[in-house]
Design a protein around this motif. Structure first.
Motif, PDB file in Angstrom:
ATOM      1  N   ASP A  93      17.205  29.598  35.552  1.00  0.00           N
ATOM      2  CA  ASP A  93      18.315  28.647  35.667  1.00  0.00           C
ATOM      3  C   ASP A  93      17.686  27.273  35.893  1.00  0.00           C
ATOM      4  O   ASP A  93      16.991  27.061  36.892  1.00  0.00           O
ATOM      5  CB  ASP A  93      19.232  29.024  36.835  1.00  0.00           C
ATOM      6  CG  ASP A  93      20.431  28.093  36.890  1.00  0.00           C
ATOM      7  OD1 ASP A  93      21.168  28.037  35.890  1.00  0.00           O
ATOM      8  OD2 ASP A  93      20.602  27.407  37.901  1.00  0.00           O
ATOM      9  N   GLY A  94      17.923  26.389  34.939  1.00  0.00           N
ATOM     10  CA  GLY A  94      17.227  25.097  34.974  1.00  0.00           C
ATOM     11  C   GLY A  94      16.159  25.065  33.889  1.00  0.00           C
ATOM     12  O   GLY A  94      15.067  24.527  34.080  1.00  0.00           O
ATOM     13  N   THR A  95      16.494  25.610  32.727  1.00  0.00           N
ATOM     14  CA  THR A  95      15.502  25.722  31.650  1.00  0.00           C
ATOM     15  C   THR A  95      15.011  24.352  31.178  1.00  0.00           C
ATOM     16  O   THR A  95      13.841  24.210  30.808  1.00  0.00           O
ATOM     17  CB  THR A  95      16.090  26.526  30.467  1.00  0.00           C
ATOM     18  OG1 THR A  95      16.566  27.779  30.971  1.00  0.00           O
ATOM     19  CG2 THR A  95      15.049  26.810  29.406  1.00  0.00           C
ATOM     20  N   TYR A 165      26.297  21.408  28.275  1.00  0.00           N
ATOM     21  CA  TYR A 165      25.423  21.064  27.151  1.00  0.00           C
ATOM     22  C   TYR A 165      26.221  20.407  26.022  1.00  0.00           C
ATOM     23  O   TYR A 165      25.686  19.670  25.215  1.00  0.00           O
ATOM     24  CB  TYR A 165      24.712  22.310  26.621  1.00  0.00           C
ATOM     25  CG  TYR A 165      23.588  22.788  27.522  1.00  0.00           C
ATOM     26  CD1 TYR A 165      22.420  22.043  27.652  1.00  0.00           C
ATOM     27  CD2 TYR A 165      23.687  23.978  28.240  1.00  0.00           C
ATOM     28  CE1 TYR A 165      21.386  22.456  28.472  1.00  0.00           C
ATOM     29  CE2 TYR A 165      22.663  24.408  29.065  1.00  0.00           C
ATOM     30  CZ  TYR A 165      21.516  23.650  29.173  1.00  0.00           C
ATOM     31  OH  TYR A 165      20.497  24.061  29.997  1.00  0.00           O
ATOM     32  N   ARG A 189      21.956  15.481  40.719  1.00  0.00           N
ATOM     33  CA  ARG A 189      22.004  16.420  39.602  1.00  0.00           C
ATOM     34  C   ARG A 189      20.602  17.019  39.471  1.00  0.00           C
ATOM     35  O   ARG A 189      19.689  16.381  38.953  1.00  0.00           O
ATOM     36  CB  ARG A 189      22.392  15.654  38.323  1.00  0.00           C
ATOM     37  CG  ARG A 189      22.887  16.498  37.159  1.00  0.00           C
ATOM     38  CD  ARG A 189      21.813  17.215  36.404  1.00  0.00           C
ATOM     39  NE  ARG A 189      22.304  17.628  35.106  1.00  0.00           N
ATOM     40  CZ  ARG A 189      22.626  18.878  34.787  1.00  0.00           C
ATOM     41  NH1 ARG A 189      22.478  19.849  35.660  1.00  0.00           N
ATOM     42  NH2 ARG A 189      23.057  19.132  33.563  1.00  0.00           N
ATOM     43  N   GLY A 191      19.798  20.023  37.928  1.00  0.00           N
ATOM     44  CA  GLY A 191      19.557  20.746  36.680  1.00  0.00           C
ATOM     45  C   GLY A 191      19.481  22.256  36.856  1.00  0.00           C
ATOM     46  O   GLY A 191      19.172  22.966  35.905  1.00  0.00           O
ATOM     47  N   SER A 192      19.768  22.761  38.058  1.00  0.00           N
ATOM     48  CA  SER A 192      19.854  24.219  38.268  1.00  0.00           C
ATOM     49  C   SER A 192      21.058  24.484  39.169  1.00  0.00           C
ATOM     50  O   SER A 192      21.041  24.168  40.366  1.00  0.00           O
ATOM     51  CB  SER A 192      18.578  24.764  38.920  1.00  0.00           C
ATOM     52  OG  SER A 192      18.802  26.094  39.400  1.00  0.00           O
ATOM     53  N   ALA A 193      22.097  25.071  38.578  1.00  0.00           N
ATOM     54  CA  ALA A 193      23.320  25.343  39.347  1.00  0.00           C
ATOM     55  C   ALA A 193      23.033  26.283  40.516  1.00  0.00           C
ATOM     56  O   ALA A 193      23.571  26.112  41.618  1.00  0.00           O
ATOM     57  CB  ALA A 193      24.365  25.958  38.424  1.00  0.00           C
ATOM     58  N   GLU A 210      30.976  22.162  39.544  1.00  0.00           N
ATOM     59  CA  GLU A 210      30.660  22.077  38.109  1.00  0.00           C
ATOM     60  C   GLU A 210      31.677  22.927  37.348  1.00  0.00           C
ATOM     61  O   GLU A 210      32.117  23.965  37.836  1.00  0.00           O
ATOM     62  CB  GLU A 210      29.229  22.574  37.826  1.00  0.00           C
ATOM     63  CG  GLU A 210      28.846  22.384  36.360  1.00  0.00           C
ATOM     64  CD  GLU A 210      27.351  22.534  36.073  1.00  0.00           C
ATOM     65  OE1 GLU A 210      26.548  22.570  37.025  1.00  0.00           O
ATOM     66  OE2 GLU A 210      27.014  22.629  34.872  1.00  0.00           O
TER      67      GLU A 210
HETATM   68  C1  IPD Z   1      22.179  25.305  33.372  1.00  0.00           C
HETATM   69  C2  IPD Z   1      21.865  24.738  34.742  1.00  0.00           C
HETATM   70  C3  IPD Z   1      22.436  23.345  34.904  1.00  0.00           C
HETATM   71  C4  IPD Z   1      23.914  23.336  34.666  1.00  0.00           C
HETATM   72  C5  IPD Z   1      24.234  23.909  33.299  1.00  0.00           C
HETATM   73  C6  IPD Z   1      23.677  25.335  33.188  1.00  0.00           C
HETATM   74  P1  IPD Z   1      20.439  27.032  32.267  1.00  0.00           P
HETATM   75  O1  IPD Z   1      21.706  26.641  33.261  1.00  0.00           O
HETATM   76  O2  IPD Z   1      22.384  25.569  35.755  1.00  0.00           O
HETATM   77  O3  IPD Z   1      22.218  22.833  36.204  1.00  0.00           O
HETATM   78  O4  IPD Z   1      24.384  22.006  34.749  1.00  0.00           O
HETATM   79  O5  IPD Z   1      25.638  23.929  33.171  1.00  0.00           O
HETATM   80  O6  IPD Z   1      23.970  25.861  31.924  1.00  0.00           O
HETATM   81  O7  IPD Z   1      20.911  26.751  30.872  1.00  0.00           O
HETATM   82  O8  IPD Z   1      19.308  26.182  32.671  1.00  0.00           O
HETATM   83  O9  IPD Z   1      20.247  28.471  32.562  1.00  0.00           O
END
Ligand code: IPD
Length: 268
Positions: A93-95, A165, A189, A191-193, A210
């Motif tokens: 999570d946070g790719t 995205y 922000r 980048g990893s929920a 979110e």
């Molecule tokens: C993303 C992350 C990001 C969030 C996106 C998710 P991923 O997951 O959690 O913080 O804002 O909505 O899709 O694609 O890195 O597994």
């Protein structure tokens, strides 16, 4: 049931930790193999795929027969019977952070029973930090108990969020952010929920919201926030529509009202 939750928490920690080690050791070679998913800015790396495979293999050994829902391979098996355990997995999570070498990415592994998370772990490959929780048993970071913040004033509230995205969804999100920024302390922000939710549990931010997340993004982190005392709303459970929301109790009501008033997408 308590014994089962503790067992599931231990399994989640063990499997997520092993996957995190794989993610970190393969980072340099894995990131060269990048494909995209829902849009040109939604990446999937060989690291995501290898980590999910490892998680599936380890869960099959440790919890044979439990179905697994994973970000990269979807639902495996025939679905869970009532009262049975389903695993919900985000291998990275946070790719996007992983791709750029920013340290905020995590492996998220959650055990759900009848759609409710009962145990989960979020492990950060870059730092080795281990976040975990079992329902009714509290949440910890590296075995130290967590507590959400005591924030009580909306204008002093630090709020984490994330963006979809898809560009058309982002266009809707900008209006909400513009309104929020005039009424709170600031926005973060990462980048990893999954990590955003853990950070609410630790009091490193006061709240997080979110829209448009998938269960693997929030399954483990939402339990960690909740068990640390945060107010948590999951998609479809209240006035916040399909948003994930986690907040220090002292600011949950005014922040929720502000988000509804600001027209959070998916709420009206
Ligand atoms: C993303 C992350 C990001 C969030 C996106 C998710 P991923 O997951 O959690 O913080 O804002 O909505 O899709 O694609 O890195 O597994």
């Amino acid at each position: 049931m308590v014994h089962l939750r503790d067992t599931l928490r231990r399994v989640a920690v063990r499997v997520a930790t092993e996957a995190a080690e794989l993610v970190e050791t393969t980072r340099r070679s894995a990131v060269r193999h990048v494909e995209t998913k829902s849009s040109a800015t939604d990446p999937v790396t060989a690291g995501d795929r290898a980590a999910e495979r490892l998680v599936r293999e380890r869960l099959a050994e440790l919890r044979p027969g439990d179905p697994v829902l994973g970000e990269e391979e979807g639902a495996g098996g025939s679905g869970a019977a009532d009262g049975a355990v389903t695993w919900v997995v985000d291998p990275i999570d946070g790719t996007v952070n992983y791709l750029y070498g920013l340290p905020w990415y995590s492996v998220s592994v959650a055990a759900q029973v009848d759609g409710v998370t009962v145990a989960g772990a979020v492990v950060e490959p870059a730092s080795g930090r281990v976040w975990s929780a079992a329902r009714g048993e509290g949440a910890t970071l590296d075995d130290v108990p967590l507590r959400a913040s005591t924030a009580s004033e909306l204008e002093l509230t630090l709020v984490a969020t994330g963006f979809a995205y898809r560009q058309e969804r982002r266009a809707q999100q900008t209006g909400v952010i513009a309104r929020l920024l005039t009424e709170i302390r600031d926005i973060r922000r990462t980048g990893s929920a999954a990590l955003d939710l853990c950070m609410v549990g630790a009091g490193w931010v006061d709240a997080y919201f979110e829209v448009g997340l998938s269960p693997w993004d929030w399954a483990a982190g939402s339990l960690i926030a909740e068990e640390a005392g945060a107010v948590v709303h999951l998609p479809g459970t209240g006035e916040l529509g399909n948003a994930v929301f986690a907040s220090a109790p002292g600011v949950a009501d005014p922040l929720r009202r502000l988000l509804v008033d600001a027209g959070l997408p998916g709420v009206r």
